[in-house]
Scaffold this active site. Structure first.
Site, PDB file in Angstrom:
ATOM      1  N   LYS A  22      -2.968  12.310  -3.134  1.00 52.73           N
ATOM      2  CA  LYS A  22      -2.001  12.537  -2.046  1.00 52.73           C
ATOM      3  C   LYS A  22      -0.647  12.965  -2.596  1.00 52.73           C
ATOM      4  O   LYS A  22       0.279  13.253  -1.843  1.00 52.73           O
ATOM      5  CB  LYS A  22      -1.858  11.270  -1.203  1.00 52.73           C
ATOM      6  CG  LYS A  22      -3.137  10.905  -0.435  1.00 52.73           C
ATOM      7  CD  LYS A  22      -2.877   9.754   0.494  1.00 52.73           C
ATOM      8  CE  LYS A  22      -4.123   9.008   0.900  1.00 52.73           C
ATOM      9  NZ  LYS A  22      -5.001   9.713   1.826  1.00 52.73           N
ATOM     10  N   ASP A  27       0.876  -1.171   0.000  1.00 56.49           N
ATOM     11  CA  ASP A  27       0.000   0.000   0.000  1.00 56.49           C
ATOM     12  C   ASP A  27       0.917   1.225   0.000  1.00 56.49           C
ATOM     13  O   ASP A  27       1.564   1.531   1.010  1.00 56.49           O
ATOM     14  CB  ASP A  27      -0.897  -0.041   1.241  1.00 56.49           C
ATOM     15  CG  ASP A  27      -1.711   1.234   1.417  1.00 56.49           C
ATOM     16  OD1 ASP A  27      -1.446   2.231   0.708  1.00 56.49           O
ATOM     17  OD2 ASP A  27      -2.607   1.241   2.279  1.00 56.49           O
TER      18      ASP A  27
END
Ligand code: C6P
Length: 415
Positions: free
Chosen positions: A226, A200
């Site tokens: 992000k 991840d």
């Protein structure tokens, strides 16, 4: 401090505003980063000049839009050093990519009695898909826990990962404690036992150089928003041989080879996993974000954030009444720092900090099993990015001091 990085402010007009009569200090970058003008302009340019659906048309705009979309894929491929563009799949985001792997690879390969190993610091997006897969397949889900310093217990990892393990799925960096996990070592452990490793990368790709070949991860998911790209776009990297053997995730347009009345064949990679009209502009915006990060250089981005953490963490830990979670050593930290102040509820702390113009997040950060493990219900969290400065760190410290004064004496002495 890298002085050229301090000049990028002008690329982020959103940061130049007053919040509650104070100049905004945005420290919620782990939730979502801000977009530079270069990304916003790339979106505007795409919609104003090239917008069309991709891969379907022969007209000029369709060809331009397709070229833009595929160029973005190749930018991401180079950014993470994936061997081939076909191994880079556009998704809606990190959550979507992880669900894709669980629903296709997991669905096809996990059977009763198999084991899936994850860590206690996982975000729900890298936890619930495996939990639900394990429940459905009567497989066993196992957790790697933490050392006292908020790092993964690698001795436990070595005990838990066995020949029964089929999938190991761990975050490269924690979204709560800022811990950087030894993904390369975990992937090697998984491979020793014939398991695949799923990384991840939501909190790593935006902040450090990630090389999927060097890490030797089998799958790796992250989000565009992000890393200063648009929302609604993300990436799943997967090794070709695994992706080719997996069934499709969703069915519909674009992902087919040929459709007959009672059976169908699937498109080549990556299109087999890109059903329906994709977030084309989002991909273009993500490509622009990759260009922006490349222009600065990921080594500089990481060094800049490290400098802030080196400066802030000891000062934060020295503040009376504060508890900081995760590694205490700045070298082991990303720019994500979780803390609590005295016995105040983190939501109150975040609200008080907002009164001082400082934006942080408070809550369980979509990591409830971690909170439970730490004996907490919530924390406050400050998360830094390349446009933050040492002055922003000082503003956080001052605002925390003011918050303490406010709750202890009912007045905000810094104002
Ligand atoms: N964490 C945070 O404030 P999406 O929502 O799909 O873009 O990303 C999900 C996700 C997956 N893994 C990690 C480690 C993450 O941090 C996140 C998103 C945000 O911490 C929103 S909860």
């Amino acid at each position: 401090m890298d002085s050229t990085l301090n000049k990028i402010d002008q690329d982020f007009p959103i940061l130049d505003q007053e919040v509650n009569d104070e100049h905004l200090v945005y420290l919620d970058n782990a939730a979502t980063a801000q977009r530079p003008n270069q990304v916003v302009n790339a979106l505007t340019h795409f919609y104003q000049t090239d917008n069309a659906n991709v891969h379907r048309g022969v007209h000029t705009l369709a060809e331009r839009a397709t070229a833009d979309y595929e160029a973005a894929r190749r930018k991401v491929q180079a950014f993470i050093n994936a061997p081939e563009p076909e191994e880079v799949i556009f998704t809606k985001g990190c959550t979507d990519g992880l669900n894709l792997v669980a629903s296709t690879y997991g669905e096809a390969n996990i059977k009763a009695g198999d084991e899936i190993v994850i860590s206690i610091m996982e975000h729900h997006s890298n936890l619930i898909p495996w939990q639900q897969l394990a429940l459905k397949k009567h497989a066993t889900l196992k957790y790697i826990h933490l050392t006292d310093d908020g790092e993964l217990d690698m001795e436990e990892a070595a005990r838990l990962i066995t020949d029964k393990t089929k999938i190991v799925a761990v975050a490269h960096a924690s979204n709560v404690m800022g811990t950087v996990n030894p993904v390369k070592q975990l992937a090697a452990l998984a491979h020793q036992h014939g398991a695949v490793f799923v990384g991840d990368g939501a909190q790593s790709v935006p902040h450090m150089k990630v090389d999927v070949q060097d890490l030797d991860v089998d799958f790796y998911a992250f989000s565009g928003h992000k890393m200063m790209g648009p929302t609604g776009i993300g990436i799943l990297y997967g090794k070709r041989e695994l992706l080719e053997a997996m069934p499709p995730y969703q069915y519909g347009g674009e992902m087919i080879g040929f459709v007959h009345q009672f059976e169908s064949t699937w498109a080549e990679l990556p299109y087999k996993f890109e059903a329906g009209t994709q977030n084309i502009a989002g991909a273009v915006g993500l490509g622009a974000a990759v260009d922006y990060l490349n222009n600065i250089g990921m080594d500089r981005v990481q060094a800049h954030e490290k400098e802030i953490v080196n400066y802030l963490l000891p000062k934060l830990e020295a503040l009376d009444g504060i508890t900081v979670y995760g590694p205490q050593e700045p070298a082991k930290h990303t720019g994500v720092i979780a803390f609590n102040l005295e016995n105040l509820h983190p939501h109150d702390v975040a609200t008080a900090l907002d009164m001082e113009g400082v934006a942080v997040r408070a809550g369980h950060h979509c990591a409830q099993p971690l909170m439970e493990y730490l004996g907490l219900t919530a924390t406050a969290r400050a998360s830094f990015y390349l446009y933050n400065t040492l002055a922003d760190a000082d503003r956080l410290l001052e605002a925390l001091q003011a918050t303490k004064e406010f709750f202890n004496h009912g007045s905000r002495e810094t104002k």
